[in-house]
Design an enzyme around this catalytic site. Sequence first.
Site, PDB file in Angstrom:
ATOM      1  CB  CYS A  99      -0.894  -0.005   1.236  1.00 28.41           C
ATOM      2  SG  CYS A  99      -1.846   1.518   1.437  1.00 28.41           S
ATOM      3  CB  CYS A 122      -1.449 -12.243  -7.106  1.00 29.75           C
ATOM      4  SG  CYS A 122      -1.917 -13.776  -6.368  1.00 29.75           S
TER       5      CYS A 122
END
EC number: 1.8.4.12
Length: 134
Positions: A99, A122
């Site tokens: 993130c 993924c």
Amino acid sequence: MDKNYKISKSEEEWKQQLTPNQFAVLRESATERPFTGEYNMHFENGIYTCAGCGEELFESSSKFDGHCGWPSFDQEIESGKIVEVKDETHGMIRTEILCGSCGGHLGHVFNDGPTETGLRYCVNSLSLNFKEEK
């Protein structure tokens, strides 16, 4: 983590906020077992956000069934929302995705996606929350 992220918390603060399994994935780069995650076969309209900080990461329109056991997306919601880092663990060379806001481990990105982007992000379900489109 060697980047200064917009959201920075101590290990203890993360442990108080996250479940033990979320902490293992987001803060210790663990991986949930394939085909067990809440969002693997989830195809409702909305936005997938970081379970650590709430940052918007992926739109449902970019999600597809990657047949790999984890939620798969072909692009981030906006450039810069995802940070890519070389990962040489487990005897492989991969690209880890974090993130961009809090540095939480999300999963990996591969260049074998079936759409025009050619990418397959993924992602661990445990690293995500979902905001349903109203």
